[in-house]
Motif scaffolding. Structure first.
Motif, mmCIF file in Angstrom:
data_model
loop_
_atom_site.group_PDB
_atom_site.id
_atom_site.type_symbol
_atom_site.label_atom_id
_atom_site.label_comp_id
_atom_site.label_asym_id
_atom_site.label_seq_id
_atom_site.Cartn_x
_atom_site.Cartn_y
_atom_site.Cartn_z
ATOM 1 N N ASP A 1 -4.391 4.368 2.421
ATOM 2 C CA ASP A 1 -4.379 2.941 2.735
ATOM 3 C C ASP A 1 -3.015 2.313 2.481
ATOM 4 N N PHE A 2 -2.143 3.029 1.786
ATOM 5 C CA PHE A 2 -0.821 2.508 1.461
ATOM 6 C C PHE A 2 0.282 3.133 2.310
ATOM 7 N N ILE A 3 -0.095 3.935 3.296
ATOM 8 C CA ILE A 3 0.909 4.499 4.196
ATOM 9 C C ILE A 3 1.595 3.353 4.948
ATOM 10 N N GLY A 4 2.902 3.330 4.899
ATOM 11 C CA GLY A 4 3.658 2.283 5.577
ATOM 12 C C GLY A 4 3.904 1.045 4.752
ATOM 13 N N VAL A 5 3.249 0.934 3.590
ATOM 14 C CA VAL A 5 3.481 -0.220 2.719
ATOM 15 C C VAL A 5 4.922 -0.161 2.187
ATOM 16 N N LYS A 6 5.585 -1.307 2.182
ATOM 17 C CA LYS A 6 7.003 -1.362 1.794
ATOM 18 C C LYS A 6 7.210 -1.611 0.304
ATOM 19 N N GLY A 7 6.214 -2.152 -0.345
ATOM 20 C CA GLY A 7 6.358 -2.459 -1.765
ATOM 21 C C GLY A 7 5.077 -3.064 -2.296
ATOM 22 N N ILE A 8 5.036 -3.196 -3.628
ATOM 23 C CA ILE A 8 3.856 -3.696 -4.317
ATOM 24 C C ILE A 8 4.221 -4.951 -5.106
ATOM 25 N N ILE A 9 3.378 -5.965 -5.011
ATOM 26 C CA ILE A 9 3.449 -7.132 -5.889
ATOM 27 C C ILE A 9 2.299 -6.974 -6.872
ATOM 28 N N LEU A 10 2.592 -6.829 -8.147
ATOM 29 C CA LEU A 10 1.564 -6.457 -9.120
ATOM 30 C C LEU A 10 1.486 -7.467 -10.258
ATOM 31 N N ALA B 1 6.647 7.905 -8.260
ATOM 32 C CA ALA B 1 7.351 6.684 -8.683
ATOM 33 C C ALA B 1 8.364 6.223 -7.645
ATOM 34 N N ASP B 2 7.976 6.339 -6.370
ATOM 35 C CA ASP B 2 8.907 6.000 -5.298
ATOM 36 C C ASP B 2 8.540 4.709 -4.561
ATOM 37 N N MET B 3 7.495 4.024 -4.999
ATOM 38 C CA MET B 3 7.094 2.779 -4.369
ATOM 39 C C MET B 3 7.714 1.606 -5.130
ATOM 40 N N PRO B 4 8.521 0.763 -4.477
ATOM 41 C CA PRO B 4 9.083 -0.405 -5.169
ATOM 42 C C PRO B 4 7.975 -1.337 -5.660
ATOM 43 N N ILE B 5 8.134 -1.821 -6.883
ATOM 44 C CA ILE B 5 7.134 -2.696 -7.496
ATOM 45 C C ILE B 5 7.826 -3.917 -8.086
ATOM 46 N N VAL B 6 7.290 -5.084 -7.779
ATOM 47 C CA VAL B 6 7.724 -6.327 -8.410
ATOM 48 C C VAL B 6 6.543 -6.860 -9.205
ATOM 49 N N ARG C 1 1.517 -9.959 2.716
ATOM 50 C CA ARG C 1 0.786 -8.808 3.250
ATOM 51 C C ARG C 1 1.178 -8.534 4.692
ATOM 52 N N GLU C 2 1.432 -9.594 5.439
ATOM 53 C CA GLU C 2 1.819 -9.435 6.843
ATOM 54 C C GLU C 2 3.182 -8.768 6.981
ATOM 55 N N GLU C 3 3.981 -8.824 5.915
ATOM 56 C CA GLU C 3 5.310 -8.210 5.928
ATOM 57 C C GLU C 3 5.284 -6.787 5.366
ATOM 58 N N GLY C 4 4.092 -6.303 5.013
ATOM 59 C CA GLY C 4 3.975 -4.927 4.538
ATOM 60 C C GLY C 4 3.973 -4.767 3.035
ATOM 61 N N TYR C 5 3.736 -5.875 2.299
ATOM 62 C CA TYR C 5 3.720 -5.791 0.836
ATOM 63 C C TYR C 5 2.287 -5.935 0.325
ATOM 64 N N ALA C 6 1.838 -4.929 -0.409
ATOM 65 C CA ALA C 6 0.489 -4.943 -0.971
ATOM 66 C C ALA C 6 0.466 -5.781 -2.250
ATOM 67 N N ILE C 7 -0.702 -6.332 -2.551
ATOM 68 C CA ILE C 7 -0.897 -7.151 -3.747
ATOM 69 C C ILE C 7 -1.939 -6.471 -4.621
ATOM 70 N N ILE C 8 -1.573 -6.218 -5.869
ATOM 71 C CA ILE C 8 -2.472 -5.517 -6.792
ATOM 72 C C ILE C 8 -2.613 -6.321 -8.076
#
Length: 261
Positions: free
Chosen positions: A36-45, A127-132, A156-163
């Motif tokens: 589900d995270f294929i193509g995601v550019k980064g994570i907002i956590l 540990a290769d997914m950027p996280i903010v 989310r529309e820009e490819g950033y997942a929210i966790i």
């Protein structure tokens, strides 16, 4: 690979720090969510372990790994999770939050607490997914924190997942190390929350948590529930819910997580 049409939202139960050493059922379930995270550019956590009296956003390019716990095996303190930050994304997050009246401040020195790196090392072991990381403002009510999720949702529309990273149940007085039999109220609460999420009863979950059976026993303080409230704010009507069943650790810690995509 192109970013997905809309990046997912997740609430993850991060359990005890020992989850880093023993992934168990919950870690295996998280790995199954990786497609589900294929193509995601980064994570907002948003983690239950960065509670602030104001709004802060991590702006470090290479955040350090914080070992914010005591009394655990020495090997836990040797773990490093060198995922990159993303200062440009941090500025976008702060801009959206400020437009929503949240007065966000960039924090260039904040590192990843264990609410970040313990679950993320199972989801992104390289540990290769950027996280903010974004702090949780404890001055805000549940409905206001729900609006924080809404403020972040456009990313989310820009490819950033929210966790949101917390714990579905978090009564540390009831934790029994080595116990395998779950306490009855933990099972009841786990099923109640799953049913409410499946029925999209966000009103009760956000505005009337005190009406949820066993809530005060499951959460003597609500810090580990708040990440779920924020995640719900980023969920849209068209999202499908996936329940990631993680079992129950030490009799009292439900490890269930939820994914909306």
């Amino acid at each position: 690979m192109n970013a997905p049409t809309k990046a997912p939202v997740m609430f993850v139960s991060h359990g005890a720090p020992t989850y880093a050493l023993d992934p168990g059922q919950a870690g295996a379930t998280l790995k199954e969510a990786l497609p589900d995270f294929i193509g995601v550019k980064g994570i907002i956590l948003l983690s239950a372990h960065w509670i602030s009296r104001g709004q802060e956003v991590m702006a470090a390019a290479l955040p350090e790994t914080i070992h914010d716990f005591g009394g655990f095996p020495d090997e836990l303190y040797q773990i490093e999770y060198p995922a990159p930050g993303n200062p440009n994304l941090a500025e976008k997050v702060a801009h959206l939050m400020n437009n929503a009246g949240l007065n966000a401040q960039l924090n260039p020195s904040r590192g990843f607490d264990h609410g970040v790196w313990v679950p993320m090392m199972h989801l992104f072991p390289n540990a290769d997914m950027p996280i903010v990381q974004v702090s949780i403002n404890y001055n805000l009510s549940h409905p206001e924190l729900f609006q924080v999720g809404k403020a972040l949702a456009p990313l989310r529309e820009e490819g950033y997942a929210i966790i949101g990273s917390g714990s579905l149940t978090h009564n540390l007085r009831d934790v029994r190390w080595g116990e395998t039999d779950p306490l009855p109220y933990v099972l009841r609460f786990q099923e109640d929350i799953k049913r409410r999420l499946q029925n999209r009863d966000f009103d009760t979950l956000v505005n009337h948590a005190e009406r949820i059976g066993d809530f005060t026993q499951a959460h003597p303080t609500d810090d580990h529930y708040l990440p779920l409230v924020i995640a719900l704010g980023a969920v849209e009507e068209t999202d499908d819910l996936r329940v990631l069943e993680g079992g129950i650790e030490f009799g009292a810690l439900s490890m269930d997580s939820y994914l909306w995509h």
